[in-house]
Design an enzyme around this catalytic site. Sequence first.
Site, PDB file in Angstrom:
ATOM      1  N   ALA A  76       0.826  -1.209   0.000  1.00 44.00           N
ATOM      2  CA  ALA A  76       0.000   0.000   0.000  1.00 44.00           C
ATOM      3  C   ALA A  76       0.856   1.254   0.000  1.00 44.00           C
ATOM      4  O   ALA A  76       2.014   1.235   0.422  1.00 44.00           O
ATOM      5  CB  ALA A  76      -0.883  -0.003   1.236  1.00 44.00           C
ATOM      6  N   ASN A  93      -3.861   2.751  -6.123  1.00 43.26           N
ATOM      7  CA  ASN A  93      -3.004   1.693  -5.589  1.00 43.26           C
ATOM      8  C   ASN A  93      -3.707   0.895  -4.477  1.00 43.26           C
ATOM      9  O   ASN A  93      -3.719  -0.328  -4.496  1.00 43.26           O
ATOM     10  CB  ASN A  93      -1.718   2.319  -5.043  1.00 43.26           C
ATOM     11  CG  ASN A  93      -0.702   1.260  -4.700  1.00 43.26           C
ATOM     12  OD1 ASN A  93       0.003   0.771  -5.571  1.00 43.26           O
ATOM     13  ND2 ASN A  93      -0.660   0.860  -3.442  1.00 43.26           N
ATOM     14  N   TYR A 142      -5.680   8.730   2.755  1.00 45.68           N
ATOM     15  CA  TYR A 142      -5.068   7.439   3.085  1.00 45.68           C
ATOM     16  C   TYR A 142      -6.061   6.576   3.873  1.00 45.68           C
ATOM     17  O   TYR A 142      -6.360   5.436   3.497  1.00 45.68           O
ATOM     18  CB  TYR A 142      -3.781   7.656   3.886  1.00 45.68           C
ATOM     19  CG  TYR A 142      -3.258   6.397   4.505  1.00 45.68           C
ATOM     20  CD1 TYR A 142      -2.904   5.313   3.717  1.00 45.68           C
ATOM     21  CD2 TYR A 142      -3.142   6.270   5.891  1.00 45.68           C
ATOM     22  CE1 TYR A 142      -2.455   4.134   4.289  1.00 45.68           C
ATOM     23  CE2 TYR A 142      -2.690   5.109   6.463  1.00 45.68           C
ATOM     24  CZ  TYR A 142      -2.348   4.042   5.668  1.00 45.68           C
ATOM     25  OH  TYR A 142      -1.912   2.872   6.239  1.00 45.68           O
TER      26      TYR A 142
HETATM   27  N1  UFG Z   1       5.711  14.207  13.570  1.00 47.69           N
HETATM   28  C1  UFG Z   1       6.453  15.341  13.884  1.00 47.69           C
HETATM   29  N2  UFG Z   1       7.600  15.559  13.196  1.00 47.69           N
HETATM   30  C2  UFG Z   1       8.031  14.747  12.212  1.00 47.69           C
HETATM   31  C3  UFG Z   1       7.258  13.592  11.899  1.00 47.69           C
HETATM   32  C4  UFG Z   1       6.112  13.361  12.605  1.00 47.69           C
HETATM   33  O1  UFG Z   1       6.077  16.126  14.756  1.00 47.69           O
HETATM   34  O2  UFG Z   1       9.068  15.040  11.601  1.00 47.69           O
HETATM   35  C5  UFG Z   1       4.476  13.956  14.314  1.00 47.69           C
HETATM   36  C6  UFG Z   1       3.243  13.947  13.426  1.00 47.69           C
HETATM   37  O3  UFG Z   1       2.757  15.252  13.213  1.00 47.69           O
HETATM   38  C7  UFG Z   1       2.318  13.069  14.217  1.00 47.69           C
HETATM   39  C8  UFG Z   1       3.258  12.066  14.897  1.00 47.69           C
HETATM   40  O4  UFG Z   1       4.548  12.664  14.862  1.00 47.69           O
HETATM   41  O5  UFG Z   1       1.690  13.814  15.203  1.00 47.69           O
HETATM   42  C9  UFG Z   1       3.324  10.741  14.200  1.00 47.69           C
HETATM   43  O6  UFG Z   1       3.503  10.984  12.814  1.00 47.69           O
HETATM   44  P1  UFG Z   1       3.968   9.880  11.788  1.00 47.69           P
HETATM   45  O7  UFG Z   1       4.170  10.553  10.469  1.00 47.69           O
HETATM   46  O8  UFG Z   1       5.103   9.107  12.357  1.00 47.69           O
HETATM   47  O9  UFG Z   1       2.743   8.881  11.724  1.00 47.69           O
HETATM   48  P2  UFG Z   1       1.185   9.171  11.462  1.00 47.69           P
HETATM   49  O10 UFG Z   1       0.515   9.137  12.806  1.00 47.69           O
HETATM   50  O11 UFG Z   1       0.947  10.332  10.595  1.00 47.69           O
HETATM   51  O12 UFG Z   1       0.745   7.940  10.576  1.00 47.69           O
HETATM   52  C10 UFG Z   1       1.147   6.634  10.882  1.00 47.69           C
HETATM   53  C11 UFG Z   1       1.191   5.843   9.600  1.00 47.69           C
HETATM   54  C12 UFG Z   1      -0.172   5.632   9.087  1.00 47.69           C
HETATM   55  C13 UFG Z   1      -1.100   5.117  10.154  1.00 47.69           C
HETATM   56  C14 UFG Z   1      -1.068   5.960  11.379  1.00 47.69           C
HETATM   57  C15 UFG Z   1      -1.931   5.334  12.426  1.00 47.69           C
HETATM   58  O13 UFG Z   1       1.961   6.488   8.617  1.00 47.69           O
HETATM   59  O14 UFG Z   1      -0.058   4.693   8.055  1.00 47.69           O
HETATM   60  O15 UFG Z   1       0.262   6.072  11.814  1.00 47.69           O
HETATM   61  O16 UFG Z   1      -1.810   5.924  13.678  1.00 47.69           O
HETATM   62  F1  UFG Z   1      -2.351   5.119   9.708  1.00 47.69           F
END
Ligand code: UFG
Length: 324
Positions: A76, A93, A142
């Site tokens: 995915a 996708n 997503y």
């Molecule tokens: N974050 C930052 N700085 C960064 C990267 C992330 O502050 O450089 C924060 C984001 O804003 C968010 C948290 O860290 O609050 C986690 O972000 P991630 O990008 O690590 O993960 P996401 O929660 O956006 O998403 C991930 C997966 C998804 C899934 C989700 C489920 O990418 O596929 O977790 O909780 F659906």
Amino acid sequence: MKVLVIGGAGYIGSHAVYELIRDNNEVIVMDNLSTGKENMIHKSAKFYLGDITKKEDLDKVFDSEKNIDVVMHFAAKLIVPESVKMPLEYYYNNVEGVRLMLDAMIRYGVKNVVFSSTAAVYGEPIKPICEEDDITLPINPYGASKLATENMIKWVCNAYNMNYCIFRYFNVAGADKSLDIGLDKDNLTHLIPIVTQTILGIRNKMKVFGDDYDTPDGTCIRDYIHVTDLALAHILGAKYILNNNKSILVNLGSNNGYSVKEVIDAASIYGKVNYEIVERREGDPAKLIASNSKAKDLLGWIPKYTLDDMIKTDLEFRRKINNK
Ligand code: UFG
């Protein structure tokens, strides 16, 4: 079991392949290597280069591989902010690819599918801890594409007497204990690898996206799961649907969450993490935590690894690939 792992050269797929092989299963990998890498595929798995959005690629695998018990799907697109910018690519996708995969399974008589869904289907949860029956209202393309696919899988399994195991992942991190595989990608966006890259000096400084959320320290809270725990759940889920001839939908989380600042603090024992607070990132809910009682009751699955294990293995893996 004979298992076809679609997306087995990617981050989570490659860890599932390692655990399946450690558990003595026969493993076939299909991957288009768009983000996955061939050197992430376990040497004991048979590899087919192919794309699930191409019927002929799927048919080639199913024509050659008889008696597949289970198909596991990991192929995915999964980056929340990217999905906000490129929604059609995500639908193509994540939905169309699975439609073709299910079509091939029906034509070749393969009855069991394990599907990677996401906590993002819950959107901005109204309860502190998400349970599987909660309302699903995704707030980004997503999550919406994964929810559409969940529903398609349910209807197809109902119509063709098949079984599904749908897993809703929370935030996955860490690397295999061998350090042979881990999250090896350019342009990383996930929090833990960005923190470890900052510790290793690959980045000078990282950004924290918003500290004005309705959480105790103002930064977003997520439920972090070690990729090996997640991979082990796939074996349990596949065996469950095979042995019970039954479908299940299960969260994979830890009942516990950490804020962005808490993750940075936990990682700081390994080195300094320079960061700055910047604007919120589009599509981020304030808090996502999973109830894992269903996974525990049905599958006996209990996550073994801690946040420190995730940070430490990711850091060691990143150090290793950086020194190559
Ligand atoms: N974050 C930052 N700085 C960064 C990267 C992330 O502050 O450089 C924060 C984001 O804003 C968010 C948290 O860290 O609050 C986690 O972000 P991630 O990008 O690590 O993960 P996401 O929660 O956006 O998403 C991930 C997966 C998804 C899934 C989700 C489920 O990418 O596929 O977790 O909780 F659906």
